[in-house]
Motif scaffolding. Structure first.
Motif, mmCIF file in Angstrom:
data_model
loop_
_atom_site.group_PDB
_atom_site.id
_atom_site.type_symbol
_atom_site.label_atom_id
_atom_site.label_comp_id
_atom_site.label_asym_id
_atom_site.label_seq_id
_atom_site.Cartn_x
_atom_site.Cartn_y
_atom_site.Cartn_z
ATOM 1 N N ILE A 253 30.127 44.142 28.930
ATOM 2 C CA ILE A 253 30.745 42.811 28.795
ATOM 3 C C ILE A 253 30.154 41.835 29.808
ATOM 4 O O ILE A 253 30.817 40.894 30.238
ATOM 5 N N ALA A 254 28.890 42.026 30.152
ATOM 6 C CA ALA A 254 28.278 41.258 31.240
ATOM 7 C C ALA A 254 28.372 39.757 31.026
ATOM 8 O O ALA A 254 28.727 39.002 31.948
ATOM 9 N N ALA A 255 28.056 39.268 29.829
ATOM 10 C CA ALA A 255 28.058 37.822 29.590
ATOM 11 C C ALA A 255 29.464 37.249 29.725
ATOM 12 O O ALA A 255 29.662 36.184 30.331
ATOM 13 N N THR A 256 30.444 37.941 29.177
ATOM 14 C CA THR A 256 31.830 37.480 29.282
ATOM 15 C C THR A 256 32.303 37.522 30.726
ATOM 16 O O THR A 256 32.972 36.592 31.204
ATOM 17 N N ALA A 257 31.966 38.594 31.436
ATOM 18 C CA ALA A 257 32.370 38.715 32.835
ATOM 19 C C ALA A 257 31.779 37.597 33.673
ATOM 20 O O ALA A 257 32.465 36.991 34.513
ATOM 21 N N ALA A 258 30.497 37.285 33.450
ATOM 22 C CA ALA A 258 29.851 36.213 34.213
ATOM 23 C C ALA A 258 30.533 34.878 33.946
ATOM 24 O O ALA A 258 30.795 34.103 34.876
ATOM 25 N N ALA A 259 30.837 34.588 32.683
ATOM 26 C CA ALA A 259 31.510 33.331 32.345
ATOM 27 C C ALA A 259 32.891 33.267 32.983
ATOM 28 O O ALA A 259 33.311 32.208 33.483
ATOM 29 N N ALA A 260 33.605 34.384 32.988
ATOM 30 C CA ALA A 260 34.939 34.411 33.587
ATOM 31 C C ALA A 260 34.873 34.179 35.093
ATOM 32 O O ALA A 260 35.699 33.448 35.668
ATOM 33 N N LEU A 261 33.890 34.766 35.747
ATOM 34 C CA LEU A 261 33.768 34.597 37.190
ATOM 35 C C LEU A 261 33.397 33.169 37.559
ATOM 36 O O LEU A 261 33.875 32.634 38.566
ATOM 37 N N HIS A 262 32.589 32.527 36.725
ATOM 38 C CA HIS A 262 32.269 31.120 36.973
ATOM 39 C C HIS A 262 33.501 30.241 36.761
ATOM 40 O O HIS A 262 33.676 29.233 37.471
ATOM 41 N N ALA A 263 34.352 30.623 35.822
ATOM 42 C CA ALA A 263 35.612 29.892 35.646
ATOM 43 C C ALA A 263 36.488 30.038 36.889
ATOM 44 O O ALA A 263 37.126 29.075 37.328
ATOM 45 N N LEU A 264 36.502 31.221 37.458
ATOM 46 C CA LEU A 264 37.264 31.447 38.684
ATOM 47 C C LEU A 264 36.691 30.611 39.823
ATOM 48 O O LEU A 264 37.445 29.999 40.605
ATOM 49 N N ASP A 270 43.106 29.982 34.143
ATOM 50 C CA ASP A 270 43.527 30.151 32.748
ATOM 51 C C ASP A 270 42.346 30.545 31.871
ATOM 52 O O ASP A 270 42.467 31.418 31.004
ATOM 53 N N ARG A 271 41.200 29.900 32.078
ATOM 54 C CA ARG A 271 40.018 30.273 31.305
ATOM 55 C C ARG A 271 39.547 31.670 31.706
ATOM 56 O O ARG A 271 39.135 32.466 30.849
ATOM 57 N N TYR A 272 39.596 31.992 32.980
ATOM 58 C CA TYR A 272 39.258 33.340 33.446
ATOM 59 C C TYR A 272 40.097 34.378 32.702
ATOM 60 O O TYR A 272 39.573 35.363 32.160
ATOM 61 N N ASN A 273 41.399 34.150 32.660
ATOM 62 C CA ASN A 273 42.296 35.090 31.987
ATOM 63 C C ASN A 273 41.984 35.182 30.499
ATOM 64 O O ASN A 273 41.959 36.277 29.922
ATOM 65 N N ALA A 274 41.755 34.033 29.868
ATOM 66 C CA ALA A 274 41.497 34.008 28.432
ATOM 67 C C ALA A 274 40.218 34.751 28.074
ATOM 68 O O ALA A 274 40.138 35.397 27.015
ATOM 69 N N LEU A 275 39.223 34.681 28.935
ATOM 70 C CA LEU A 275 37.965 35.367 28.665
ATOM 71 C C LEU A 275 38.083 36.876 28.842
ATOM 72 O O LEU A 275 37.553 37.661 28.031
ATOM 73 N N LEU A 276 38.744 37.320 29.898
ATOM 74 C CA LEU A 276 38.761 38.744 30.193
ATOM 75 C C LEU A 276 39.865 39.515 29.468
ATOM 76 O O LEU A 276 39.706 40.725 29.212
ATOM 77 N N ALA A 277 40.961 38.855 29.111
ATOM 78 C CA ALA A 277 42.070 39.583 28.482
ATOM 79 C C ALA A 277 41.648 40.373 27.249
ATOM 80 O O ALA A 277 42.051 41.541 27.090
#
Length: 361
Positions: A253-264, A270-277
């Motif tokens: 899930i590397a691409a999703t994880a990277a996007a979530a961390l940038h949201a953080l 909220d975007r972090y949670n929405a991406l990783l949930a």
């Protein structure tokens, strides 16, 4: 993509077998080096660090020490050329027997530590099956690790892998009582401090225990979560702090994880949670018992996602999960957005079912 700034993150990367060569159980590992290294470039391109030669790369489950040494050296060369962050596992798996002395174990660690440091990588002092079998007390662990920490050229990452990932590691740190084991590892960390210890990766799949350890660490020592069940909330953290990450689930899930961390980083939880949930059900199925077979699912997802052109593994490990398990993995990966080309993934899933189960979807 830029590197996340609010958390230090490593994806533990898998290796790609060469399907044209013998990778049956008990044979030396034969890797497809170009594809293996290309996947590491993929992780670096997303801004993630690479944790190489770890259990995700089948250390102790088919990846022998000579091939591991070459993997560390080759990945180190690529990391230097691209500026990618790299940490590598330092263990004792060149020992052919667990009936060895503490001196033998220390010498094996030192041999691997030299290889990792020569490659320019940060050392991860992996949990050792030989040490688990040989140590008679917590003091034996403190002695061996203390010597290695003092010798290392840069701050190390400690590695506590629970027996669900490797049954041979039961009783690590000198006790099957996790409270006593925690007290031992904390004594080690407090003795050497952040100048010598960058952090500790803990993979016990116990969020409460991880949080308690995180809060007890000396200032400046990181907690790298290895909890592939509870990673979103552990990385997000609370008012007392947060975990960093060194995770096998970040491979698929590397691409999703990277996007979530940038949201953080951007202050958007909220975007972090929405991406990783949506990735959590996938992770829980991927790491279901027997947890140590999760590597099969990791490689299957890499095949479906187009990172490699076959589903063959070192040590013949592609047979370690059932057809129903992998069918459910495909469904959950699709829901999690972990398949960048759904048409390709569906085509490969149909091909797998035809070959492996005689099913024509």
């Amino acid at each position: 993509m830029t590197t996340p700034t609010s958390r230090t993150v490593f994806a533990a990367a898998h290796v790609v077998a060469d399907p044209r060569r013998d990778n049956t159980p008990g044979t030396p590992a034969a890797l497809d080096w170009d594809t293996t290294l290309a996947f590491r470039h993929h992780l670096w391109s997303l801004g993630l660090g690479v944790a190489d030669a770890m259990d995700t790369a089948q250390r102790g489950m088919g990846l022998d020490w000579p091939t591991t040494r070459e993997l560390i050296t080759r990945t180190g060369t690529e990391a230097k050329a691209t500026g990618g962050r790299l940490a590598c596992g330092t263990g004792t798996d060149q020992l052919t027997s667990t009936a060895v002395s503490l001196t033998d174990i220390q010498n094996a660690y030192e041999e691997q530590l030299e290889v990792v440091e020569e490659a320019g990588a940060q050392p991860i002092l992996m949990a050792s099956r030989a040490l688990a079998a040989t140590a008679q007390s917590p003091e034996d662990y403190l002695h061996v690790y203390g010597e290695l920490i003092r010798q290392a050229r840069r701050p190390v990452i400690l590695h506590w892998l629970g027996e669900m990932f490797d049954p041979a590691l039961a009783g690590y740190w000198g006790s099957t009582d996790l409270d006593q084991a925690t007290a031992t590892v904390l004594a080690l960390i407090r003795e050497h401090g952040p100048d010598r210890i960058d952090g500790i990766k803990i993979s016990l799949l116990d969020a409460d225990r991880e949080i308690a350890l995180r809060r007890a660490l000396p200032e400046g020592v990181k907690l790298y979560t290895g909890d592939d069940y509870h990673y979103p909330e552990l990385i997000r953290g609370d008012e007392h702090g947060h975990s960093h990450a060194l995770l096998g689930i970040f491979d698929p899930i590397a691409a999703t994880a990277a996007a979530a961390l940038h949201a953080l980083d951007a202050g958007d939880p909220d975007r972090y949670n929405a991406l990783l949930a949506p990735t959590v059900p996938l992770a829980r199925h991927l790491f279901a018992a027997p947890t140590y077979h999760y590597k099969t699912g990791i490689v299957f997802l890499a095949y479906l996602a187009g990172h490699q052109n076959h589903f063959t593994m070192v040590n013949g490990a592609q047979s370690a999960r059932s057809v129903p398990h992998l069918v459910e993995l495909f469904r959950l990966a699709e829901q999690a957005g972990a398949l960048p080309d759904p048409d390709l993934a569906a085509h490969r899933m149909r091909h797998y079912l035809t070959v492996a189960a005689g099913v024509t979807p």
